[in-house]
Write a protein that holds these residues in place. Structure first.
Motif, PDB file in Angstrom:
ATOM      1  N   ALA A   1     -52.997   9.756 -14.593  1.00 51.49           N
ATOM      2  CA  ALA A   1     -51.629   9.933 -14.093  1.00 51.49           C
ATOM      3  C   ALA A   1     -51.358   8.998 -12.917  1.00 51.49           C
ATOM      4  O   ALA A   1     -50.286   8.382 -12.836  1.00 51.49           O
ATOM      5  CB  ALA A   1     -51.414  11.389 -13.680  1.00 51.49           C
ATOM      6  N   LYS A   2     -52.342   8.876 -12.020  1.00 49.87           N
ATOM      7  CA  LYS A   2     -52.140   8.010 -10.846  1.00 49.87           C
ATOM      8  C   LYS A   2     -51.899   6.571 -11.267  1.00 49.87           C
ATOM      9  O   LYS A   2     -50.980   5.907 -10.771  1.00 49.87           O
ATOM     10  CB  LYS A   2     -53.357   8.083  -9.909  1.00 49.87           C
ATOM     11  CG  LYS A   2     -53.302   9.307  -9.021  1.00 49.87           C
ATOM     12  CD  LYS A   2     -54.423   9.311  -7.979  1.00 49.87           C
ATOM     13  CE  LYS A   2     -54.264  10.546  -7.082  1.00 49.87           C
ATOM     14  NZ  LYS A   2     -55.543  10.955  -6.504  1.00 49.87           N
ATOM     15  N   VAL A   3     -52.726   6.076 -12.180  1.00 49.46           N
ATOM     16  CA  VAL A   3     -52.599   4.678 -12.613  1.00 49.46           C
ATOM     17  C   VAL A   3     -51.306   4.482 -13.416  1.00 49.46           C
ATOM     18  O   VAL A   3     -50.587   3.496 -13.233  1.00 49.46           O
ATOM     19  CB  VAL A   3     -53.846   4.229 -13.417  1.00 49.46           C
ATOM     20  CG1 VAL A   3     -53.691   2.798 -13.893  1.00 49.46           C
ATOM     21  CG2 VAL A   3     -55.111   4.363 -12.574  1.00 49.46           C
ATOM     22  N   THR A   4     -50.987   5.436 -14.283  1.00 48.00           N
ATOM     23  CA  THR A   4     -49.768   5.321 -15.103  1.00 48.00           C
ATOM     24  C   THR A   4     -48.525   5.228 -14.222  1.00 48.00           C
ATOM     25  O   THR A   4     -47.677   4.339 -14.408  1.00 48.00           O
ATOM     26  CB  THR A   4     -49.657   6.542 -16.054  1.00 48.00           C
ATOM     27  OG1 THR A   4     -50.767   6.522 -16.941  1.00 48.00           O
ATOM     28  CG2 THR A   4     -48.363   6.508 -16.856  1.00 48.00           C
ATOM     29  N   CYS A   5     -48.399   6.146 -13.266  1.00 48.84           N
ATOM     30  CA  CYS A   5     -47.204   6.169 -12.403  1.00 48.84           C
ATOM     31  C   CYS A   5     -47.144   4.908 -11.541  1.00 48.84           C
ATOM     32  O   CYS A   5     -46.091   4.276 -11.411  1.00 48.84           O
ATOM     33  CB  CYS A   5     -47.188   7.414 -11.509  1.00 48.84           C
ATOM     34  SG  CYS A   5     -47.147   8.955 -12.441  1.00 48.84           S
ATOM     35  N   ALA A   6     -48.300   4.536 -10.975  1.00 54.41           N
ATOM     36  CA  ALA A   6     -48.330   3.353 -10.103  1.00 54.41           C
ATOM     37  C   ALA A   6     -47.931   2.111 -10.895  1.00 54.41           C
ATOM     38  O   ALA A   6     -47.213   1.239 -10.403  1.00 54.41           O
ATOM     39  CB  ALA A   6     -49.727   3.181  -9.501  1.00 54.41           C
ATOM     40  N   ASP A   7     -48.386   2.021 -12.127  1.00 58.16           N
ATOM     41  CA  ASP A   7     -48.086   0.808 -12.894  1.00 58.16           C
ATOM     42  C   ASP A   7     -46.632   0.753 -13.335  1.00 58.16           C
ATOM     43  O   ASP A   7     -46.013  -0.313 -13.345  1.00 58.16           O
ATOM     44  CB  ASP A   7     -49.012   0.659 -14.103  1.00 58.16           C
ATOM     45  CG  ASP A   7     -49.064  -0.795 -14.517  1.00 58.16           C
ATOM     46  OD1 ASP A   7     -49.654  -1.604 -13.770  1.00 58.16           O
ATOM     47  OD2 ASP A   7     -48.465  -1.144 -15.555  1.00 58.16           O
ATOM     48  N   SER A   8     -46.055   1.912 -13.658  1.00 58.54           N
ATOM     49  CA  SER A   8     -44.622   1.934 -13.972  1.00 58.54           C
ATOM     50  C   SER A   8     -43.827   1.489 -12.748  1.00 58.54           C
ATOM     51  O   SER A   8     -42.938   0.637 -12.832  1.00 58.54           O
ATOM     52  CB  SER A   8     -44.212   3.350 -14.408  1.00 58.54           C
ATOM     53  OG  SER A   8     -42.814   3.439 -14.517  1.00 58.54           O
ATOM     54  N   ASN A   9     -44.200   2.054 -11.592  1.00 61.19           N
ATOM     55  CA  ASN A   9     -43.471   1.691 -10.368  1.00 61.19           C
ATOM     56  C   ASN A   9     -43.624   0.212 -10.032  1.00 61.19           C
ATOM     57  O   ASN A   9     -42.674  -0.438  -9.598  1.00 61.19           O
ATOM     58  CB  ASN A   9     -43.929   2.573  -9.206  1.00 61.19           C
ATOM     59  CG  ASN A   9     -43.472   4.008  -9.394  1.00 61.19           C
ATOM     60  OD1 ASN A   9     -42.464   4.257 -10.059  1.00 61.19           O
ATOM     61  ND2 ASN A   9     -44.212   4.958  -8.847  1.00 61.19           N
ATOM     62  N   GLN A  10     -44.823  -0.347 -10.258  1.00 58.18           N
ATOM     63  CA  GLN A  10     -44.968  -1.776  -9.950  1.00 58.18           C
ATOM     64  C   GLN A  10     -44.206  -2.660 -10.936  1.00 58.18           C
ATOM     65  O   GLN A  10     -43.647  -3.687 -10.546  1.00 58.18           O
ATOM     66  CB  GLN A  10     -46.437  -2.196  -9.919  1.00 58.18           C
ATOM     67  CG  GLN A  10     -46.559  -3.596  -9.349  1.00 58.18           C
ATOM     68  CD  GLN A  10     -47.984  -4.029  -9.191  1.00 58.18           C
ATOM     69  OE1 GLN A  10     -48.691  -4.213 -10.165  1.00 58.18           O
ATOM     70  NE2 GLN A  10     -48.427  -4.175  -7.966  1.00 58.18           N
ATOM     71  N   PHE A  11     -44.153  -2.242 -12.192  1.00 58.70           N
ATOM     72  CA  PHE A  11     -43.347  -2.983 -13.159  1.00 58.70           C
ATOM     73  C   PHE A  11     -41.881  -3.035 -12.688  1.00 58.70           C
ATOM     74  O   PHE A  11     -41.242  -4.095 -12.672  1.00 58.70           O
ATOM     75  CB  PHE A  11     -43.499  -2.363 -14.562  1.00 58.70           C
ATOM     76  CG  PHE A  11     -42.339  -2.589 -15.486  1.00 58.70           C
ATOM     77  CD1 PHE A  11     -41.819  -3.875 -15.698  1.00 58.70           C
ATOM     78  CD2 PHE A  11     -41.757  -1.527 -16.171  1.00 58.70           C
ATOM     79  CE1 PHE A  11     -40.730  -4.084 -16.557  1.00 58.70           C
ATOM     80  CE2 PHE A  11     -40.679  -1.729 -17.016  1.00 58.70           C
ATOM     81  CZ  PHE A  11     -40.164  -3.004 -17.208  1.00 58.70           C
ATOM     82  N   HIS A  12     -41.361  -1.884 -12.245  1.00 64.02           N
ATOM     83  CA  HIS A  12     -39.962  -1.872 -11.791  1.00 64.02           C
ATOM     84  C   HIS A  12     -39.803  -2.610 -10.457  1.00 64.02           C
ATOM     85  O   HIS A  12     -38.723  -3.131 -10.162  1.00 64.02           O
ATOM     86  CB  HIS A  12     -39.415  -0.439 -11.763  1.00 64.02           C
ATOM     87  CG  HIS A  12     -39.273   0.101 -13.149  1.00 64.02           C
ATOM     88  ND1 HIS A  12     -38.183  -0.174 -13.945  1.00 64.02           N
ATOM     89  CD2 HIS A  12     -40.130   0.820 -13.919  1.00 64.02           C
ATOM     90  CE1 HIS A  12     -38.377   0.370 -15.146  1.00 64.02           C
ATOM     91  NE2 HIS A  12     -39.535   0.983 -15.152  1.00 64.02           N
ATOM     92  N   ALA A  13     -40.896  -2.672  -9.694  1.00 66.35           N
ATOM     93  CA  ALA A  13     -40.855  -3.447  -8.447  1.00 66.35           C
ATOM     94  C   ALA A  13     -40.764  -4.949  -8.745  1.00 66.35           C
ATOM     95  O   ALA A  13     -40.019  -5.669  -8.086  1.00 66.35           O
ATOM     96  CB  ALA A  13     -42.078  -3.142  -7.584  1.00 66.35           C
TER      97      ALA A  13
END
Ligand code: PMV
Length: 354
Positions: free
Chosen positions: A256-268
């Motif tokens: 969950a941590k990696v999934t959420c972080a990666d979605s947020n970085q994609f949108h960043a």
């Protein structure tokens, strides 16, 4: 003579990336700037079903999507058709006496009819399922002997994310190093029976078509975002290793941590693009807050969120009980009659009231 039609039908689900693909190093071959990892959905919910037919009586290649004819002239369709035809093998049917020699496939035209079992305009990745299904079904029709890895590399040339839909379960698209793309294909990390507890809920925040296509968005990001290089070269490689471990060990906290972080970085990196690209909206942000607060208050993640090139939330719950709770929360804060949040699509494993 000339009166026969030969057909094949296939079905492919769409997939949702938990480590995002964003940015191409080669646009024509569709070669990415980083590896990506996805979960393939259950075919009963979001999938494409495609029938391909071949007959000496067809004067040209044609395709219909959800009953409406579409053009096959685009480079991506042409690449897929060309690559499959190249690998076609002799076909012979003793009963009917139909025989198609290897070289005959080049001259025979195909008719393709594809249906999505979900609204195409819903802003949910439909090209992944569509191209995976097209390549798979054409391969079946034309007696192609290549393995799924090779087929995934052909589907990649239709739509990058499509290469990951050739397999069920958890899938990695290895970016590869070569310039000809021959080592850029998908591999299965774990099959669909692995980690059965997970339940995926998709909250359809808006059913409008996305404003910036992934093709032009990626191009702009590659050309203008200073963050993208850092992401692709430094962040993603270690995240991919973490994600592979999390999947293998069914470690939801790390997943969950990696999934959420990666979605947020994609949108960043989308925001870091000039002009900036906004795929999420206020409702998307409110859903992120809801999940973050809930995860924090439980002390350990209950739900992971990830967003693609649009505002719809893909929510992955750690088990059925959590999924039922999540659905209650969503219904409460975002009642479905709300024009903003029109519907929820729920993964196969959840039976309400169960
Ligand atoms: O395959 P495309 O060109 O539709 O790109 C997909 C990009 C994302 O969905 C945003 C991320 C991904 O890895 O699927």
């Amino acid at each position: 003579e000339g009166q026969w039609v030969l057909m094949a039908t296939g079905r492919s689900p769409t997939n949702i990336a938990v480590i995002k693909y964003w940015g191409k190093r080669d646009e024509a071959l569709i070669l990415p700037v980083n590896d990506s990892i996805s979960v393939t959905l259950d075919p009963d919910h979001l999938s494409a079903t495609t029938t391909v037919a071949v007959s000496p009586s067809f004067p040209s290649d044609r395709m219909w999507l959800n009953g409406k004819e579409i053009s096959l002239s685009g480079g991506r369709f042409q690449s897929c058709l060309r690559e499959i035809r190249k690998r076609a093998c002799e076909f012979e049917d003793e009963k009917t006496g139909i025989k198609i020699k290897k070289e005959d496939w080049e001259k025979l035209h195909v008719h393709i009819a594809s249906y999505n079992n979900f609204p195409t305009a819903a802003g949910l990745a439909s090209s992944a399922a569509g191209f995976a299904c097209l390549v798979f079904t054409l391969g079946k029709l034309m007696n192609v002997k290549e393995d799924y890895g090779e087929l995934s590399s052909i589907a990649r040339q239709g739509s990058g994310s499509a290469c990951r839909s050739l397999y069920g379960g958890f899938v990695k698209w290895c970016m590869g190093k070569k310039d000809d793309g021959s080592d850029s294909f998908a591999v299965q990390l774990a099959d669909e029976t692995h980690w059965n507890d997970l339940v995926i809920i998709i909250a359809v925040v808006s059913s409008k078509q996305k404003e910036t296509s992934s093709t032009s968005g990626m191009r702009d990001t590659v050309e203008t975002s200073p963050l993208l290089q850092y992401r692709a070269q430094t962040v993603v490689p270690s995240r991919v290793l973490k994600m592979e471990e999390a999947i293998k060990n069914q470690d939801f906290e790390s997943f969950a941590k990696v999934t959420c972080a990666d979605s947020n970085q994609f949108h960043a990196v989308c925001l870091d693009t000039s002009p900036p690209i906004f795929y999420m909206n206020d409702t998307s942000h409110r859903i992120i807050s809801l999940v973050e607060k809930w995860n924090h208050s439980e002390g350990t993640p209950q739900v992971a969120y990830t967003f693609d090139a649009g505002p719809n939330a893909v929510l992955i719950a750690r088990n059925r009980k959590t999924a039922a709770l999540l659905l209650q929360k969503l219904m409460y804060y975002f009642p479905p009659q709300d024009k903003d949040l029109s519907s929820y699509l729920v993964g196969d494993k959840l039976i309400l009231g169960d």
